[in-house]
Design an enzyme around this catalytic site. Structure first.
Site, PDB file in Angstrom:
ATOM      1  N   ASP A  88      41.522  54.061  37.791  1.00 46.78           N
ATOM      2  CA  ASP A  88      41.139  53.838  36.392  1.00 46.78           C
ATOM      3  C   ASP A  88      42.419  53.686  35.574  1.00 46.78           C
ATOM      4  O   ASP A  88      43.128  54.649  35.330  1.00 46.78           O
ATOM      5  CB  ASP A  88      40.296  55.022  35.901  1.00 46.78           C
ATOM      6  CG  ASP A  88      39.872  54.878  34.439  1.00 46.78           C
ATOM      7  OD1 ASP A  88      40.492  54.077  33.708  1.00 46.78           O
ATOM      8  OD2 ASP A  88      38.929  55.587  34.026  1.00 46.78           O
TER       9      ASP A  88
ATOM     10  N   LYS B 105      41.347  49.501  27.109  1.00 48.11           N
ATOM     11  CA  LYS B 105      42.131  49.818  25.903  1.00 48.11           C
ATOM     12  C   LYS B 105      43.138  48.755  25.448  1.00 48.11           C
ATOM     13  O   LYS B 105      42.867  48.010  24.526  1.00 48.11           O
ATOM     14  CB  LYS B 105      42.814  51.175  26.073  1.00 48.11           C
ATOM     15  CG  LYS B 105      41.810  52.332  26.040  1.00 48.11           C
ATOM     16  CD  LYS B 105      42.460  53.677  25.848  1.00 48.11           C
ATOM     17  CE  LYS B 105      41.454  54.749  25.493  1.00 48.11           C
ATOM     18  NZ  LYS B 105      40.757  55.354  26.626  1.00 48.11           N
TER      19      LYS B 105
ATOM     20  N   PHE C 125      39.115  61.730  32.942  1.00 47.06           N
ATOM     21  CA  PHE C 125      38.255  61.167  31.894  1.00 47.06           C
ATOM     22  C   PHE C 125      37.975  59.719  32.250  1.00 47.06           C
ATOM     23  O   PHE C 125      38.903  58.931  32.431  1.00 47.06           O
ATOM     24  CB  PHE C 125      38.906  61.245  30.508  1.00 47.06           C
ATOM     25  CG  PHE C 125      38.005  60.695  29.436  1.00 47.06           C
ATOM     26  CD1 PHE C 125      37.024  61.480  28.854  1.00 47.06           C
ATOM     27  CD2 PHE C 125      38.113  59.370  29.027  1.00 47.06           C
ATOM     28  CE1 PHE C 125      36.152  60.959  27.889  1.00 47.06           C
ATOM     29  CE2 PHE C 125      37.247  58.848  28.064  1.00 47.06           C
ATOM     30  CZ  PHE C 125      36.277  59.639  27.491  1.00 47.06           C
TER      31      PHE C 125
HETATM   32  C1  LIG Z   1      39.440  55.692  27.048  1.00 45.53           C
HETATM   33  C2  LIG Z   1      39.206  55.799  28.505  1.00 45.53           C
HETATM   34  C3  LIG Z   1      37.983  55.405  29.084  1.00 45.53           C
HETATM   35  C4  LIG Z   1      36.812  54.956  28.255  1.00 45.53           C
HETATM   36  O1  LIG Z   1      37.047  53.781  27.575  1.00 45.53           O
HETATM   37  P1  LIG Z   1      36.118  53.377  26.329  1.00 45.53           P
HETATM   38  O2  LIG Z   1      36.617  52.026  25.938  1.00 45.53           O
HETATM   39  O3  LIG Z   1      36.321  54.431  25.293  1.00 45.53           O
HETATM   40  O4  LIG Z   1      34.725  53.342  26.819  1.00 45.53           O
HETATM   41  C5  LIG Z   1      37.872  55.457  30.464  1.00 45.53           C
HETATM   42  N1  LIG Z   1      38.896  55.868  31.235  1.00 45.53           N
HETATM   43  C6  LIG Z   1      40.076  56.257  30.719  1.00 45.53           C
HETATM   44  C7  LIG Z   1      41.180  56.680  31.637  1.00 45.53           C
HETATM   45  C8  LIG Z   1      40.278  56.245  29.332  1.00 45.53           C
HETATM   46  O5  LIG Z   1      41.432  56.659  28.819  1.00 45.53           O
END
Ligand SMILES: *Cc1c(COP(=O)(O)O)cnc(C)c1O
Length: 408
Positions: free
Chosen positions: A230, A265, A144
């Site tokens: 990420d 986050k 994700f």
């Molecule tokens: C939540 C998340 C995103 C997206 O972040 P947003 O602030 O909701 O745009 C991208 N990568 C990972 C791994 C995430 O958990």
């Protein structure tokens, strides 16, 4: 349990939400205030927040240091655009470069955004600027990376991507752990980058197979592709280290050196902010003037919130505490009847159930005063504030056997 307090019109807040807000979410709790890991709804009901705004509120609600930093900054300078810079912005960029790159901090460069998906958009644009025919992206099944179209292209779940076919880019999804398919893809010579999460949070708190990250680093280097990690969910202390790729319990003792890291986050402790960190001279120079931009990204208010968050994590030794607390808690949770295992690292915990009843358990937990969620049918996710007390954790551990047993 719906929040029933009626507004002046005699209609409930939830009904007013449904009549006014776009229907992509389906909230039925109207929260009013919080303190640490406790939150209260508009009817005065109290909840223990074990989800932390989805791995965001690392200091909980209303932390005094965070609050003072925000209030102080708001009174001085809130927004200025990127035609100018500010002390908080410079300090935060320096801090993130040092935390992510360690000894290589001098060559690292930081781009600040407002969210995780935007951090990933910046990284995506950067890796696509390599040229040399390197236009293919590799991502992993279960990944994700966000909801904007570039980040969405890298997100494995087909149900999210399919409606936007034609506006998403070409990405190959590989099975985590499968080194043969990774090497075959890299050997094509057209791969710009491999993007991955050290723990796939949205897939159900699924760590990478042991050894895969080290091998992926070796192979991407060997074939001239970039490694982009990420850390939007796993970064800034969540797993007990500043970033999950520095967590020896997850990746082994050998230091992993990614080319790019994205965070968001937890970074702002509840204030929206993200960052793309380019760790090498090569990646630091991929985006040239005119290639990318943002109005809000790096705004002084957001940077002050992030600096305060990082400062508290360091001063209160929340990293060491998180690693130990999380490991002990996972052992206790794993011993509960009906629980298959409790995986993850630090305070990112996936409780894997023997039966696919996670959605029902989330509802029962809410009625019992605990906020958690179900990223998969058989997985409960905990991502609480790192300031969660042991007594608070124990309350949930004690309640879980009953929550798993009740019939719906
Ligand atoms: C939540 C998340 C995103 C997206 O972040 P947003 O602030 O909701 O745009 C991208 N990568 C990972 C791994 C995430 O958990």
């Amino acid at each position: 349990m719906p929040s029933s307090e009626l507004g002046p019109s005699g209609v409930s807040w939830v009904e007013r939400y449904q009549a006014a807000a776009l229907g992509v979410f389906n909230p039925h709790l109207v929260l009013e205030r919080g303190q640490g890991a406790q939150v209260w709804d508009v009817d005065g009901r109290e909840y223990l927040d074990l989800l932390g705004g989805i791995a965001v509120n690392v200091l909980g609600q209303a932390h005094p240091v965070w609050l003072a930093a925000l209030a102080g900054q708001a009174g001085r300078l809130a927004h200025i655009s990127n035609l100018y810079t500010s002390r908080p912005q410079i300090e935060l960029a320096e801090r993130l470069a040092a935390l992510a790159a360690g000894p290589r901090a001098k060559s690292a460069r930081v781009f600040l955004t407002n969210s995780g998906t935007e951090a990933n958009e910046a990284a995506l644009k950067a890796v696509l600027r390599q040229g040399g025919g390197r236009h293919q992206l590799l991502a992993l099944e279960g990944s994700f990376h966000g909801r904007t179209l570039g980040a969405l292209s890298l997100t494995a779940k087909e149900a999210y991507r399919k409606p936007f076919d034609g506006f998403t880019g070409p990405v190959r999804f590989l099975t985590p752990g499968d080194l043969t398919s990774l090497e075959a893809a890299l050997a094509q010579g057209d791969v710009a980058a491999l993007v991955l999460e050290v723990i796939q949070g949205e897939a159900g708190v699924v760590p990478l197979p042991p050894g895969y990250l080290n091998q992926a680093r070796q192979l991407t280097r060997q074939y001239g592709a970039l490694l982009w990690i990420d850390e939007v969910q796993t970064g800034t202390g969540r797993t007990g280290t500043w970033f999950a790729y520095l967590n020896e319990a997850l990746v082994g003792p050998e230091r992993i050196e990614p080319d790019l890291v994205t965070v968001a986050k937890g970074l702002g402790g509840g204030f929206p902010i993200g960052a793309m960190i380019a760790l090498t001279e090569q990646t630091a120079n991929l985006l040239a003037p005119g290639d990318h931009g943002t109005t809000f990204g790096g705004n002084p208010l957001a940077c002050a919130a992030a600096l305060a968050t990082l400062e508290v994590i360091e001063q209160d030794d929340l990293l060491g505490r998180t690693a130990q607390f999380g490991a002990a808690w996972r052992r206790e949770l794993a011993a509960i009847p009906g629980v298959k295992t409790a995986r993850g690292a630090g305070l990112l915990v996936g409780i894997v159930l023997e039966k696919p009843i996670a959605a029902q358990v989330v509802r029962r937990a809410e009625t019992a005063g605990f906020l958690i969620n179900a990223p998969a049918p058989d997985v409960l996710r905990l991502a609480p504030p790192l300031v969660l007390t042991e007594a608070q954790a124990k309350r949930f551990t004690a309640a879980l056997p009953r929550l798993l047993k009740e019939e719906t």
